[in-house]
Scaffold this active site. Structure first.
Site, PDB file in Angstrom:
ATOM      1  N   ARG A 118       8.753 -23.361 -12.908  1.00  0.00           N
ATOM      2  CA  ARG A 118       7.521 -23.665 -12.116  1.00  0.00           C
ATOM      3  C   ARG A 118       6.476 -24.442 -12.532  1.00  0.00           C
ATOM      4  NH1 ARG A 118       9.815 -19.301 -10.201  1.00  0.00           N
ATOM      5  NH2 ARG A 118      10.325 -19.137 -12.804  1.00  0.00           N
ATOM      6  N   THR A 119       6.517 -23.736 -13.416  1.00  0.00           N
ATOM      7  CA  THR A 119       4.972 -25.681 -14.863  1.00  0.00           C
ATOM      8  C   THR A 119       6.044 -26.733 -14.732  1.00  0.00           C
ATOM      9  OG1 THR A 119       4.994 -23.143 -16.027  1.00  0.00           O
ATOM     10  CG2 THR A 119       3.566 -25.265 -16.938  1.00  0.00           C
ATOM     11  N   LYS A 148      17.978 -34.123 -35.580  1.00  0.00           N
ATOM     12  CA  LYS A 148      18.480 -34.728 -36.853  1.00  0.00           C
ATOM     13  C   LYS A 148      17.357 -34.286 -38.024  1.00  0.00           C
ATOM     14  CE  LYS A 148      18.711 -38.608 -34.434  1.00  0.00           C
ATOM     15  NZ  LYS A 148      18.400 -39.872 -33.901  1.00  0.00           N
ATOM     16  N   ARG A 164       5.038 -27.714 -22.936  1.00  0.00           N
ATOM     17  CA  ARG A 164       5.888 -26.205 -23.746  1.00  0.00           C
ATOM     18  C   ARG A 164       6.161 -25.758 -24.865  1.00  0.00           C
ATOM     19  NH1 ARG A 164       7.343 -21.722 -19.236  1.00  0.00           N
ATOM     20  NH2 ARG A 164       5.149 -22.176 -18.250  1.00  0.00           N
ATOM     21  N   HIS A 217      -1.471 -19.721 -21.985  1.00  0.00           N
ATOM     22  CA  HIS A 217      -0.937 -21.167 -20.123  1.00  0.00           C
ATOM     23  C   HIS A 217      -2.043 -21.298 -20.159  1.00  0.00           C
ATOM     24  CE1 HIS A 217       1.530 -22.379 -17.962  1.00  0.00           C
ATOM     25  NE2 HIS A 217       2.885 -21.488 -17.956  1.00  0.00           N
TER      26      HIS A 217
HETATM   27  N1   CP Z   1       4.364 -18.827 -14.371  1.00  0.00           N
HETATM   28  C1   CP Z   1       5.570 -19.833 -15.407  1.00  0.00           C
HETATM   29  O1   CP Z   1       4.953 -20.876 -16.235  1.00  0.00           O
HETATM   30  O2   CP Z   1       6.482 -19.815 -14.981  1.00  0.00           O
HETATM   31  P1   CP Z   1       7.678 -20.857 -15.762  1.00  0.00           P
HETATM   32  O3   CP Z   1       8.053 -20.146 -16.878  1.00  0.00           O
HETATM   33  O4   CP Z   1       9.144 -21.080 -14.969  1.00  0.00           O
HETATM   34  O5   CP Z   1       7.293 -22.705 -16.106  1.00  0.00           O
END
Ligand code: CP
Length: 360
Positions: free
Chosen positions: A88-89, A117, A138, A171
């Site tokens: 999603r993100t 490397k 992320r 998040h």
């Molecule tokens: N809610 C969320 O962060 O979903 P993903 O891990 O699929 O990005």
């Protein structure tokens, strides 16, 4: 751009409380430059973002509107650096970039980048900044996005970073879409003030809970109920903030009682990817912390069910067709609020407001 972050030593900056770090991360007009923590967003900024997201989704409904949006940020490129799984993100950020005309590149597996490397994360991120104008990242490491924001702000290519999930910690853009979903859901129900939000599941290791719990403190008298088996109950760091801000909250393992009082139930998955020992999560009895048809029968008529997703079995699929199940809409809201955030980061919100006013 955020000039102050270039004028402070890393050791000094990293030791500051989150609320004091915020001023180093914002632009002079109050828009975020780096987006790293929920603590950067106050009531006014959340309101601005939600308004902009509403305008963008309205403009995008027509072909001519979508073309207008796609001309807004054609001079910028974004790097999606996701060293942790995501559907999603990742996809909503890609879509958000496409809506605004931002071209994207990606690294989703460090085994096929030069990190394999032996290149350091710092060098990797500086490399990305040579080619791109925004990094959306992320990582499994707490604090890495923050450190990289400082590194880039002190380099000859200072570009913004958006934290798309950092360890068990934060998040922030998930919390933005959660707030946006709550605001839209309660638009005709008096807004978010005086509501009760029930968090259920793995509250200890869920970064979405930490970020959303903080954002909710921006709204008057929102009560937070934390429902979890004891080993997965919400962290004391979250509760300390609520105590300090005078926010009403309670911890409980009585899910059914909490559902009866809920305006929103926020379900979360057991995050066993963070287990310290094999089978640690499986040993916890979680059967009373799932949302099925019995729980649906207890839910007040105007309450909503949310989930950051992905889910496993904590919401049964039979609940999906109920109009109070908001998790699919919540996911799409993520695309609009992330579009609004990128638009604000690159300073094109005024053009979007003007277009909306003239065409709606
Ligand atoms: N809610 C969320 O962060 O979903 P993903 O891990 O699929 O990005």
């Amino acid at each position: 751009m955020s000039k102050r972050l270039a004028n402070i030593a890393w050791e000094t900056f990293s030791a500051l409380p989150l609320t004091e770090k915020t001023s180093f991360l914002m632009q002079s007009d109050g828009a975020p430059y780096h987006t790293l923590f929920a603590q950067q967003f106050d009531y006014a900024l959340l309101d601005q973002l939600a308004t902009l997201a509403n305008e963008i989704r309205a403009i995008a409904k027509t072909r001519v509107g979508a073309e207008f949006l796609s001309q807004q940020v054609t001079h910028k490129r974004a790097m999606l650096y996701f060293s942790q799984p995501s559907s999603r993100t990742f996809l909503s950020f890609v879509s958000a970039c496409q809506i605004l005309g931002v071209q994207t590149g990606e690294v989703r597996d460090t085994a096929i980048s030069s990190e394999f490397k032996g290149e350091s994360r710092e060098d990797s991120v500086r490399t990305f900044s040579s080619y791109f104008d925004l990094i959306i990242m992320r990582t499994p490491e707490k604090g890495l996005a923050e450190h990289m924001a400082w590194v880039l702000s002190n380099s000859d290519r200072p570009i913004p970073i958006i934290n798309a999930g950092s360890g068990q910690d934060q998040h922030p853009t998930q919390a933005l879409l959660d707030i946006y979903t709550l605001l839209r859901s309660f638009e005709r129900g008096g807004g978010l003030r005086d509501k009760t939000v029930v968090f259920c599941g793995d509250l200890l290791r869920g970064r979405t809970v930490r970020s959303l719990s903080y954002l909710l403190t921006n709204y008057p008298n929102v009560r937070q109920l934390f429902v979890a088996p004891e080993p997965l109950q919400v962290g004391t760091d979250v509760l300390a903030i609520l105590e300090q801000k005078g926010v009403p909250f309670a911890r409980t393992d009585d899910f059914h009682a909490a559902i009866r009082e809920a305006d929103a139930v926020y379900m979360t998955r057991i995050q066993d990817e963070w287990d310290n020992a094999k089978g640690e999560s499986a040993a916890i009895d979680t059967h009373r912390f799932k949302f099925g048809l019995d729980e649906l029968a207890l839910l007040p008529p105007r309450a909503i069910i949310m989930h950051p997703l992905p889910r496993r079995d904590e919401i049964v699929t039979a609940v999906d067709g109920d109009p109070r199940a908001m998790y699919w809409r919540q996911m799409r809201n993520g695309m609009w609020i992330r579009t609004a955030l990128i638009a604000m980061t690159f300073g094109c919100e005024k053009r979007i407001h003007d277009y909306f006013r003239h065409n709606n």
